[in-house]
Design a protein around this motif. Structure first.
Motif, PDB file in Angstrom:
ATOM      1  N   ARG A   1      11.811   5.734   2.033  1.00 46.80           N
ATOM      2  CA  ARG A   1      12.516   6.568   2.974  1.00 46.80           C
ATOM      3  C   ARG A   1      13.614   5.980   3.524  1.00 46.80           C
ATOM      4  O   ARG A   1      14.520   6.304   3.476  1.00 46.80           O
ATOM      5  CB  ARG A   1      11.490   6.926   4.085  1.00 46.80           C
TER       6      ARG A   1
ATOM      7  N   ASN B   1       3.677   5.467  -6.303  1.00 43.69           N
ATOM      8  CA  ASN B   1       2.149   5.350  -5.929  1.00 43.69           C
ATOM      9  C   ASN B   1       1.328   5.782  -7.108  1.00 43.69           C
ATOM     10  O   ASN B   1       0.478   5.175  -7.193  1.00 43.69           O
ATOM     11  CB  ASN B   1       2.287   6.086  -4.824  1.00 43.69           C
TER      12      ASN B   1
ATOM     13  N   LYS C   1      10.940  11.718  -1.465  1.00 44.73           N
ATOM     14  CA  LYS C   1       9.682  11.896  -1.513  1.00 44.73           C
ATOM     15  C   LYS C   1       9.157  11.980  -2.879  1.00 44.73           C
ATOM     16  O   LYS C   1       7.848  11.518  -3.088  1.00 44.73           O
ATOM     17  CB  LYS C   1       9.477  13.377  -0.902  1.00 44.73           C
TER      18      LYS C   1
ATOM     19  N   ASP D   1       0.863  -1.232   0.035  1.00 44.86           N
ATOM     20  CA  ASP D   1       0.071   0.070  -0.201  1.00 44.86           C
ATOM     21  C   ASP D   1       1.005   1.141   0.025  1.00 44.86           C
ATOM     22  O   ASP D   1       2.214   1.148   0.032  1.00 44.86           O
ATOM     23  CB  ASP D   1      -0.906   0.183   1.052  1.00 44.86           C
TER      24      ASP D   1
ATOM     25  N   GLU E   1       5.923   4.560   0.981  1.00 43.98           N
ATOM     26  CA  GLU E   1       6.653   5.661   1.468  1.00 43.98           C
ATOM     27  C   GLU E   1       7.729   5.286   2.616  1.00 43.98           C
ATOM     28  O   GLU E   1       9.080   5.728   2.312  1.00 43.98           O
ATOM     29  CB  GLU E   1       5.615   6.640   2.035  1.00 43.98           C
ATOM     30  N   GLN E   2       7.334   4.242   3.321  1.00 45.86           N
ATOM     31  CA  GLN E   2       8.582   3.753   4.501  1.00 45.86           C
ATOM     32  C   GLN E   2       9.614   3.174   3.900  1.00 45.86           C
ATOM     33  O   GLN E   2      10.880   3.245   3.995  1.00 45.86           O
ATOM     34  CB  GLN E   2       7.842   2.729   5.176  1.00 45.86           C
TER      35      GLN E   2
ATOM     36  N   LYS F   1       1.400   3.750   2.275  1.00 46.81           N
ATOM     37  CA  LYS F   1       2.255   3.932   3.399  1.00 46.81           C
ATOM     38  C   LYS F   1       3.549   3.135   3.287  1.00 46.81           C
ATOM     39  O   LYS F   1       4.526   3.500   3.747  1.00 46.81           O
ATOM     40  CB  LYS F   1       1.407   3.908   4.565  1.00 46.81           C
ATOM     41  N   THR F   2       3.372   1.834   2.947  1.00 51.58           N
ATOM     42  CA  THR F   2       4.499   0.819   2.922  1.00 51.58           C
ATOM     43  C   THR F   2       5.550   1.144   1.744  1.00 51.58           C
ATOM     44  O   THR F   2       6.697   1.335   2.113  1.00 51.58           O
ATOM     45  CB  THR F   2       3.955  -0.478   2.640  1.00 51.58           C
TER      46      THR F   2
END
Ligand code: ATP
Ligand code: MG
Length: 340
Positions: free
Chosen positions: A219, A281, A274, A210, A215-216, A212-213
């Motif tokens: 990062r 995504n 970012k 997903d 993005e993590q 969020k995953t």
């Protein structure tokens, strides 16, 4: 008659970005031009792990794999998907081929050493050594002409070509000599900076992750370790963050701007990452949407795999009969019985 494609994946985990650029994009693109077969290679998964609980887990992964195929745009009306062990006649071809290649030749296949290192295997089993021979049987039991794979598997297709040549030389023309088709990005690096993203190494961004995953994971990605401050000029080449920008960010002007500023020490890793997470995504959103659509229809996967068996079994049996006859073994008695 359309030429055939056969390729596939081991059901050892979900598909990732490396699969997409290495082979999935080609599979989707060529669905109209070729008759495409995708094998869920559960026998091949046994080469790594023989524990029963893990073997049972591959069954769930097999279903997930089909969902991943559908999510990236594989059309079940055009492409045949099946589980390898549902068509066991491939094992007979594997056995016949195993007589036509030496063990030193298989020892020299570069991926063998890589897999042994990655998976901490000291001595290869007979089955692991024979991985590319089983792959040759997969490809040649449907007499495929083209095999879309990542760069790491190019050497396997070379083994397939050699086996087809050797067989045809000894017994007459039965098999085509298939070509490998390598993707736009031959090998996508892992998020850890290692040379290859792999589903079983913990360095992958999955197509089913997903937002969020993603993005993590981005990062936490490996970047140039010598660049400790944003004002240090550095090269984007060889940096996996930029490799992903090149492969997935549709905004080419943004990628060029980031690279220029990176070279001149005018952008921080945080901004580059970012923008990458956002671009990934954008790329993954429609894939996620299609996946959710198909995941809500669990019977569909069963139907697709049942149709796959029905289509592949007779093709495979015919090829094995052709091979046996060419070799002088004659048709197997069971095959003769079923035709009476
Ligand atoms: P495993 O760790 O279980 O070996 P994997 O991620 O290497 O998993 P496979 O099922 O072995 O995946 O490979 C499936 C196909 O995807 C092959 O054609 C392979 O060449 C291709 N592929 C896998 N990883 C990458 C990558 N990082 N870049 C490009 N192609 C890849
Ligand atoms: Mg692999």
């Amino acid at each position: 008659m359309k030429k055939r494609i056969l390729t596939g994946d081991r059901p050892t985990g979900p598909l990732h970005l490396g699969h997409y650029v290495g082979t999935l994009a080609n599979r989707v693109r060529l669905q109209d031009e070729y008759e495409v077969f995708l094998v869920v290679a559960d026998y091949h998964a046994l080469t790594r792990d023989q524990e029963k609980a893990h073997i049972v887990a591959t069954r769930q992964f097999s279903r997930e794999l089909v969902l991943d195929y559908l999510a990236v745009g594989i059309d079940p009306d055009k492409t045949t998907m099946y589980v390898q062990s549902d068509v066991p006649s491939v094992c007979e071809l594997h056995l016949l081929f195993s007589m036509l290649i030496t063990t030193p030749r298989l020892d020299r296949v570069p991926s063998l050493k890589e897999v042994m290192d990655a998976e901490h295997i000291e001595q290869p089993t007979y089955g692991l050594l024979g991985y590319p021979v089983l792959q040759a049987a997969d490809i040649l039991h449907v007499k495929a002409h083209l095999v879309p794979v990542g760069k790491d598997q190019e050497s396997h297709i070379e083994v397939t070509r050699e086996l087809a040549r050797r067989f045809n030389f000894l017994y007459g023309q039965v098999f085509p000599e298939p070509d490998a088709l390598i993707g736009d990005v031959p090998t996508l690096p892992g998020t850890d900076g290692k040379s290859k993203m792999s589903k079983s190494v913990g360095n992958a961004i999955f197509l089913s992750d997903d937002a969020k995953t993603v993005e993590q994971k981005v990062r936490a990605m490996y970047t140039d370790p010598t660049r400790i401050r944003a004002d240090i000029p550095a090269e984007p080449e060889g940096n996996p963050v930029f490799a992903y920008h090149d492969a997935f960010n549709q905004n080419k002007a943004e990628v060029e701007d980031l690279k220029t500023r990176y070279r001149t020490g005018k952008v921080g890793d945080v901004e580059v990452k970012k923008k990458l997470a956002a671009a990934l995504n954008v790329f993954l959103d429609p894939i996620r949407e299609r996946r959710a659509y198909f995941a809500a229809r669990p019977k569909l996967v069963d139907e697709i795999l049942a149709a796959g068996i029905a289509k592949v079994r007779p093709i495979s049996q015919q090829t094995v009969d052709d091979a046996r006859e060419a070799m002088g073994l004659g048709k197997a008695q069971s095959s003769v019985d079923s035709q009476q």
